[in-house]
Scaffold this motif. Structure first.
Motif, short mmCIF file in Angstrom:
data_model
loop_
_atom_site.label_atom_id
_atom_site.label_comp_id
_atom_site.label_asym_id
_atom_site.label_seq_id
_atom_site.Cartn_x
_atom_site.Cartn_y
_atom_site.Cartn_z
N GLY A 112 -6.74 -17.50 8.56
CA GLY A 112 -5.73 -17.20 9.55
C GLY A 112 -5.61 -15.70 9.81
N THR A 113 -4.96 -15.35 10.88
CA THR A 113 -4.78 -13.94 11.24
C THR A 113 -3.32 -13.59 11.50
N ASP A 114 -2.43 -14.45 11.06
CA ASP A 114 -1.00 -14.22 11.26
C ASP A 114 -0.38 -13.86 9.92
N GLY A 115 -0.72 -12.68 9.42
CA GLY A 115 -0.20 -12.30 8.11
C GLY A 115 -0.76 -10.97 7.66
N PHE A 116 -0.78 -10.77 6.33
CA PHE A 116 -1.11 -9.46 5.78
C PHE A 116 -2.05 -9.57 4.59
N LEU A 117 -2.79 -8.50 4.37
CA LEU A 117 -3.57 -8.29 3.17
C LEU A 117 -2.80 -7.30 2.30
N TYR A 118 -2.49 -7.73 1.07
CA TYR A 118 -1.72 -6.89 0.14
C TYR A 118 -2.60 -6.47 -1.03
N VAL A 119 -2.49 -5.20 -1.42
CA VAL A 119 -3.17 -4.68 -2.59
C VAL A 119 -2.12 -4.03 -3.49
N THR A 120 -1.95 -4.60 -4.68
CA THR A 120 -0.98 -4.07 -5.64
C THR A 120 -1.74 -3.53 -6.84
N LYS A 121 -1.52 -2.24 -7.14
CA LYS A 121 -2.22 -1.59 -8.24
C LYS A 121 -1.25 -1.23 -9.35
N ASP A 122 -1.56 -1.68 -10.56
CA ASP A 122 -0.81 -1.29 -11.75
C ASP A 122 -1.54 -0.11 -12.37
N LEU A 123 -1.03 1.09 -12.14
CA LEU A 123 -1.69 2.31 -12.60
C LEU A 123 -1.02 2.88 -13.85
N GLY A 124 -0.19 2.06 -14.50
CA GLY A 124 0.48 2.52 -15.71
C GLY A 124 1.71 3.36 -15.45
N LEU A 125 2.17 3.39 -14.20
CA LEU A 125 3.37 4.14 -13.85
C LEU A 125 4.59 3.21 -13.91
N LYS A 126 5.76 3.76 -13.63
CA LYS A 126 6.97 2.94 -13.70
C LYS A 126 6.93 1.81 -12.70
N PRO A 128 4.49 -0.27 -9.71
CA PRO A 128 3.14 -0.43 -9.17
C PRO A 128 3.06 0.09 -7.75
N TYR A 129 1.86 0.49 -7.36
CA TYR A 129 1.62 0.91 -5.98
C TYR A 129 1.24 -0.32 -5.16
N GLN A 130 1.80 -0.45 -3.97
CA GLN A 130 1.41 -1.56 -3.10
C GLN A 130 1.11 -1.04 -1.70
N GLY A 131 -0.06 -1.42 -1.20
CA GLY A 131 -0.42 -1.15 0.18
C GLY A 131 -0.64 -2.46 0.90
N SER A 132 -0.43 -2.45 2.18
CA SER A 132 -0.63 -3.68 2.96
C SER A 132 -1.05 -3.32 4.38
N VAL A 133 -1.83 -4.21 4.97
CA VAL A 133 -2.23 -4.07 6.37
C VAL A 133 -2.22 -5.44 7.01
N PRO A 134 -2.01 -5.51 8.31
CA PRO A 134 -2.13 -6.80 8.99
C PRO A 134 -3.57 -7.31 8.90
#
Length: 296
Positions: A112-126, A128-134
Motif C-alpha cells: 500500500g501507499t497510504d501510510g509511512f515508513l518508520y525507522v526507530t534507532k536505539d542508540l543508547g540515549l535516553k 530513541p531516535y525516530q524518523g519517518s517518511v510517507p
C-alpha cells in the motif's frame, strides 16, 4: 555464504556502500511462516534493507523498521543490530494480491501507499531516535531511498530484490545494496554513477549470475575498498520463559477463562513462528501462583 554483508568505500572515500546477500535468511523465514510469494518478497526486501542499515550502527545499537502502508499485508516489522542479527514479520503472511500489470509479484499493492515508513534507532540515549517518511511507492527500495534523502539528508541509491525459482517457489536469490554519495563529488561524477545505476540489471539477476557482492558494487563504482565483511543471521529472541511472562501478565481470571475454553494455551512468536504449548496442569500452577501473590 548466502547470508553475508560487506561495507565498502569508493571514489576516494566520497562514496560509501553496503551490499548484502540474504538468500538463506529469506528462505528460512518463508518456511517458518509458510508465507505467500508476495509476503516473502516484501519481508525479504525489508530484511535486506534493515540488515544494511544495522551495519551502519555500532556496538549494542539497534533499529526497528516499520512499514505501514495500509495495504492488505498489514504492517511489516523488522529489527536489526550492528552484529548482523535480523528478525521480522508481516501481519498477514498469506496475503495474495495477484500479479501486477507486467506479470510480476505486486509488492506495492500488498504494502500500500497510504501510510509511512518508520525507522526507530536505539542508540543508547535516553530516548530513541525516530524518523519517518510517507510511503511513495510500496515497492520498498524507492521508499528507503526517499527515507535517506528526506530523513537523513543523504543522497542514496537503494536496490532490493527477492527472486524465486520457477515452479518450486524456493528463494533463489535475495539481496540488495545501498550506495550513498558523500560531500565532495562533482556533478559530473554524480552523473557518471547515476548513469551506471540506471543501466544496472536487477540485483537478483546479478546474484543469480553468480556475481559476488564486491563485483556488483564495482559494476557501479569501479574500484571499491572493502572495509569489512559480516555474516548475517535470522535470530529471534523469544523463549519459553518470555512467553510465560506474557501469560502471567494476563492475570489469573483471563488464564482461568483460557483454560476452561481450551484446556491448554498455545502461543506463537510473531517473528519466528515458534509455537509454545502450555498444558492445563502447568497453567493451573501459574494461576495458583498469581493468586497466591495477590495479583488477580
Amino acid at each position: 555464504m548466502d547470508n553475508v554483508l560487506i561495507r565498502a568505500t569508493a571514489w576516494n572515500g566520497q562514496v560509501r556502500a553496503f551490499a548484502a546477500k540474504t538468500t538463506q535468511i529469506v528462505e528460512e523465514w518463508k518456511e517458518r511462516h509458510q508465507a505467500s510469494p508476495t509476503a516473502v518478497a516484501a519481508l525479504g526486501r525489508t530484511i535486506t534493507a534493515s540488515a544494511m542499515m544495522g551495519a551502519m550502527l555500532k556496538g549494542e545499537e539497534r533499529l526497528v523498521i516499520q512499514v505501514k502502508g495500509g495495504g492488505p499485508i498489514g504492517q511489516i516489522v523488522v529489527d536489526a543490530n550492528a552484529r548482523g542479527e535480523v528478525r521480522g514479520y508481516v501481519d498477514e503472511p498469506q496475503v495474495d494480491v495477484g500479479p501486477n500489470a507486467v506479470g510480476k509479484l505486486d509488492v506495492a499493492a500488498a504494502v500500500g501507499t497510504d501510510g509511512f515508513l518508520y525507522v526507530t534507532k536505539d542508540l543508547g540515549l535516553k530516548e530513541p531516535y525516530q524518523g519517518s517518511v510517507p510511503i511513495i511507492s510500496g515497492e520498498l527500495a524507492e521508499d528507503f531511498t526517499y527515507y535517506f534523502a528526506k530523513s537523513e539528508q543523504t543522497p542514496s541509491a537503494v536496490a532490493l530484490g527477492v527472486l524465486f525459482g520457477k515452479g518450486d517457489y524456493k528463494v533463489k536469490a535475495a539481496g540488495g545494496f545501498i550506495i550513498q554519495l558523500l560531500p565532495g563529488l562533482s556533478d559530473e561524477e554524480i552523473g557518471e554513477i547515476e548513469d551506471k545505476l540506471s543501466a544496472l540489471p536487477p540485483i537478483t539477476s546479478l546474484l543469480e549470475q553468480g556475481l559476488e557482492l564486491d563485483e556488483i558494487l564495482a559494476t557501479v563504482l569501479g574500484t571499491v575498498r572493502i572495509l569489512d565483511t559480516m555474516e548475517l543471521s535470522l535470530t529471534c529472541k523469544c523463549s519459553r520463559d518470555k512467553v510465560m511472562g506474557t501469560l502471567i501478565s494476563l492475570g489469573a481470571e483471563e488464564l482461568e477463562r483460557l483454560v476452561e475454553e481450551d484446556g491448554q494455551v498455545e502461543l506463537k512468536c510473531h517473528y519466528c513462528n515458534e509455537a509454545y504449548l502450555f498444558p492445563e496442569p502447568e497453567l493451573r500452577g501459574v494461576i495458583e501462583r498469581i493468586r497466591s501473590a495477590g495479583n488477580n
